[in-house]
Design a protein around this motif. Structure first.
Motif, mmCIF file in Angstrom:
data_model
loop_
_atom_site.group_PDB
_atom_site.id
_atom_site.type_symbol
_atom_site.label_atom_id
_atom_site.label_comp_id
_atom_site.label_asym_id
_atom_site.label_seq_id
_atom_site.Cartn_x
_atom_site.Cartn_y
_atom_site.Cartn_z
ATOM 1 N N GLY A 400 0.803 -1.215 0.000
ATOM 2 C CA GLY A 400 0.000 0.000 0.000
ATOM 3 C C GLY A 400 0.833 1.259 0.000
ATOM 4 N N THR A 401 1.943 1.254 0.768
ATOM 5 C CA THR A 401 2.798 2.433 0.823
ATOM 6 C C THR A 401 3.487 2.675 -0.502
ATOM 7 N N LEU A 402 3.984 1.608 -1.112
ATOM 8 C CA LEU A 402 4.644 1.773 -2.407
ATOM 9 C C LEU A 402 3.667 2.256 -3.470
ATOM 10 N N SER A 403 2.403 1.831 -3.361
ATOM 11 C CA SER A 403 1.421 2.275 -4.353
ATOM 12 C C SER A 403 1.181 3.778 -4.264
ATOM 13 N N ILE A 407 2.752 6.684 -9.744
ATOM 14 C CA ILE A 407 1.944 7.647 -10.490
ATOM 15 C C ILE A 407 1.976 7.261 -11.961
ATOM 16 N N GLN A 408 1.014 7.754 -12.689
ATOM 17 C CA GLN A 408 0.918 7.412 -14.109
ATOM 18 C C GLN A 408 2.015 8.111 -14.891
ATOM 19 N N ASP A 443 7.171 4.346 -10.254
ATOM 20 C CA ASP A 443 7.563 5.055 -9.047
ATOM 21 C C ASP A 443 7.812 6.528 -9.353
ATOM 22 N N LYS A 444 7.301 7.404 -8.491
ATOM 23 C CA LYS A 444 7.384 8.847 -8.730
ATOM 24 C C LYS A 444 8.829 9.315 -8.868
ATOM 25 N N PRO A 587 12.994 -1.040 -13.650
ATOM 26 C CA PRO A 587 12.261 -1.691 -12.557
ATOM 27 C C PRO A 587 11.112 -0.789 -12.107
ATOM 28 N N LEU A 588 10.097 -1.378 -11.510
ATOM 29 C CA LEU A 588 8.926 -0.602 -11.108
ATOM 30 C C LEU A 588 9.223 0.320 -9.936
ATOM 31 N N THR A 589 10.152 -0.071 -9.069
ATOM 32 C CA THR A 589 10.449 0.748 -7.907
ATOM 33 C C THR A 589 11.923 0.616 -7.565
#
Length: 754
Positions: A400-403, A407-408, A443-444, A587-589
């Motif tokens: 939840g925190t990583l979400s 951002i798009q 990831d922002k 990578p996503l994050t």
């Protein structure tokens, strides 16, 4: 009431409204404009005017009032939103954005009091059409024109504008910027001089040996321009010196600002105004090179000035494709161009607080793993169940925190329709931009760092990738060029593609240029991908001429470095005459990932879980050094990489050895390990500068035992394994191994032979 806090809210709201206004103007079609879009344009300007009035910003109120009048007539049907009016409204949008930037920088708004845009707006609102330049009224004989007042300083009067941007290493090289000014005072008079300190860092980032200042001066001297230029002869290597007769022309002003970012450009213009130079004069179309922050002026419109890019909205609509496009106009395309944005409620949180929360979550993950380990060792079932329940909650909190940080990527994509429109106009090309996958989340922190690399690639695609209209017609292609910008998820990573249907990359020309620059010897043959990677070398360019957009050979090396800093890769596919595709994988994050623990020798390593396909037992025939390091995996030849040999670790006795099948994109490899330890939530800790050269290691993490485990760089390992296996089955040839970034491949080959 805290006025500063209220002003900050005003800036954020106004930038969001301006972003929406720009998207609508780039989205609408001249013959198919909806009333909802026109009402949204009017509301945006009306809201900004009302909010500015609350703060007594009369200059902003006066200008937005005139724009509001034009938009009111537009929605009443008295005006038609044609190409010229769209361009005028976009320039009005830019003007309001520049006023907001000046206000945020605590600059005076007096220089914005009477912009020339008001004259053009008045021509529309009063006559319902743009002013015709040829329809000038004949001179009246009865009333002779009044003679114009002479300018106080005409060109050639011995007055000069000096714009001096000394290099950052000037102090280290033993030179003092003030000494140049003192010498100038001996051959003339420094009437006014001011420093621009927008690049000056604060706190620990300040280096006393680095020059951060830029100087702007009004200087009077009878000396020739060449004489003044010779004063700075010893500072030319890493400095930027502009000496223009006063008053500097718009083109000269733009040249002096070509390498400045938006903040610096705005500050320099403010200084010029204080020196008495009209910095609001109409400017010629100017773009900056690909190694600088993007700032450019509309090719056929006046008064474009540099402005900081506003923060994009969390949600954005994609621009639609106009039904018709005049030559040189770029058109935007999107997946959901007519969809209405869903209404959402947001709570704005300071980014630093969110970063701190994620760091605490990371520590919680490590502490949870340690508690779980202690519980298993105690062999108390109740304690194990409790720690497992806590671990599950930590996993949910982590996700939840990583979400919250996700951002798009449309936040970046939303700026490119305007870029494509303006750059294509400047180059005189007819280009259509297609955008898809803007809803893909990332990831922002990565989104913020992707803007400049993507800007370089898109601008190069428009400038170098797409041919001119004449060249396309001669090649049997349609006159209209196409650029595609796409993003999608693939196997736990995000892929961003920038493609064009231009001329493609010419391998022979790239190799010839590389030989010319001494990057490789003339007799060296390279695989196709290695040839394409040459364009990422610093200073490499095959352009016949340097344009205001690109061609200096800078920028693409910055793209590669930026992507590598994000633990990503960039690949190129190109076919001569058909086009080029740049494919970025990230990578996503960068904070927390799911890992798979493996044991090699006495060491523990982490493999990113999204890269793992399956785990199998290594056949006994291949348990030790075999002739071929490959495995027949259900009819597929899988190259193997024995991590103990690769990492030079001592071998240990193991009952069985295992193969972790990993993939990156379409390539697969098998990592031979001694033991499989299972899944593990991994908090990524960066490596120190001492280990940055290790390509097989991408980071580290802390295990529940307190030990440090290294995170394997799967793309680098797969590349090594597949290349090694390909070389095994390749016939001997004069091809010599070369790695992009090495300056003397011949010397490298000689040393390896010894």
């Amino acid at each position: 009431m805290d006025l500063e806090l209220a002003l900050q809210t005003f800036f954020e709201e106004s930038n969001e409204l301006l972003g929406e206004m720009e998207r609508i103007l780039l989205d609408v079609e001249a013959d198919n404009t909806t009333s909802e879009q026109l009402n949204a344009l009017f509301r945006a300007m009306h809201t900004i005017k009302g909010s500015a009035g609350l703060f007594g910003l009369d200059i902003i109120v006066a200008f937005t009032h005139e724009v509001e009048n034009a938009l009111d007539q537009l929605r009443d049907g008295k005006l038609r939103l044609d190409d010229m009016l769209t361009g005028l409204l976009l320039r009005c949008h830019d003007h309001v954005k520049e006023m907001l930037a000046a206000l945020a920088a605590k600059d005076s708004l007096d220089r914005f009091a009477q912009p020339e845009l008001l004259t053009e707006l008045a021509a529309y609102t009063q006559t319902g059409a743009a002013p015709e330049p040829e329809a000038a009224a004949p001179p009246a004989a009865a009333e002779p024109a009044m003679p114009a007042e002479p300018e106080p300083d005409e060109p050639g009067s011995g007055l000069w504008l000096l714009s001096l941007r000394f290099g950052p290493d000037m102090l280290r090289n033993g030179m003092d910027p003030s000494s140049f000014i003192r010498y100038l005072a001996t051959i003339g008079e420094v009437e006014q001089i001011q420093a621009v300190a927008t690049q000056l860092p604060a706190g620990a980032d300040f280096n006393p040996e680095t020059n951060y200042l830029r100087l702007e001066a009004r200087y009077r001297s009878p000396a020739e321009q060449q004489t003044l230029a010779d004063v700075f002869e010893f500072a030319r290597e890493d400095s930027e010196v502009h000496i223009w007769p006063w008053p500097a022309t718009p083109a000269q002003q733009a040249a002096a600002l070509a390498s400045a970012d938006a903040t610096e450009a705005a500050a320099v213009r403010a200084v010029w105004l204080r020196l008495g130079l009209d910095a609001d004069a109409p400017t010629a179309a100017v773009g900056v090179d690909a190694d600088t922050a993007w700032t450019y002026a509309d090719a056929d419109t006046p008064a474009e000035t540099a402005m900081p890019e506003p923060e994009a909205n969390a949600t954005s609509s994609e621009p639609a494709q106009p039904a018709e496009a005049a030559p040189g106009r770029a058109k935007g395309g999107g997946e959901a161009k007519n969809a209405k944005q869903a209404e959402s409620k947001f709570i704005k949180v300071e980014a630093g607080k969110l970063d701190s929360l994620i760091n605490l979550i990371g520590e919680l993950v490590i502490a949870g793993a340690a508690a779980n380990l202690v519980a298993r060792r105690s062999q108390q079932s109740a304690l194990v169940e409790s720690t497992q329940a806590i671990a599950n909650l930590i996993e949910q909190i982590r996700a939840g925190t990583l979400s919250m940080r996700m951002i798009q990527i449309g936040e970046i994509f939303s700026r490119f329709p305007r870029v494509a429109r303006d750059v294509s106009r400047e180059l005189g090309k007819d280009i259509q931009l297609h955008i898809s996958g803007a809803e893909t989340e990332l990831d922002k922190s990565m989104v913020e760092k992707l803007g400049d690399p993507l800007m370089h690639i898109v601008r190069n695609a428009i400038d170098h990738g797409i041919e001119t209209t004449a060249q396309r017609l001669a090649a049997g292609k349609p006159a209209e060029g196409h650029v595609w910008l796409n993003a999608y998820h693939e196997s736990g990573s995000i892929v961003i593609e920038v493609a064009d249907d231009g001329g493609g990359l010419n391998q022979a020309r790239i190799l010839a240029k590389a030989v010319e620059r001494g990057l490789l010897p003339a007799d060296m043959a390279l695989p196709e991908q290695d040839v394409f990677r040459l364009i990422f070398e610093a200073g490499f360019s095959t352009a016949d001429q340097v344009t205001s957009i690109s061609g200096r050979g800078v920028g693409m090396d910055v793209v590669r470095k930026s992507i590598e800093q994000l633990r990503g890769t960039i690949d190129i596919e190109s076919e001569l005459g058909l086009g080029t595709t740049f494919r970025i994988r990230l990578p996503l994050t960068l904070a927390i990932i799911d890992g798979f623990l493996v044991e090699v020798g006495a060491a523990t390593f982490v493999v990113p879980l999204e890269a793992v396909i399956e785990c199998i037992e290594l056949p006994a025939a291949l348990d030790r050094d075999s002739v071929h390091d490959c495995l027949n995996l259900r009819g597929e030849l899988l190259p193997l990489l024995r991590l103990d040999n690769f990492l030079d670790l001592p071998a240990v006795a193991a009952k069985r050895r295992n193969v972790v099948v990993v993939h990156y994109g379409e390539r697969k490899a098998g990592l031979v390990v001694d033991a499989l330890l299972g899944e593990f939530q991994t908090v990524i800790k960066p490596l120190g500068s001492l280990f940055r050269h290790l390509k097989a290691i991408s980071g580290s993490t802390i295990l529940g035992t307190g030990e440090v485990a290294l995170i394997l760089d799967v793309p680098a390992l797969i590349h090594h394994a597949t290349q090694k296996e390909a070389e095994r089955y390749t016939l001997p040839s004069p091809v010599r191994e070369w790695e992009p970034g090495t300056s003397n491949p011949a010397a490298k080959t000689d040393r390896s032979a010894q």
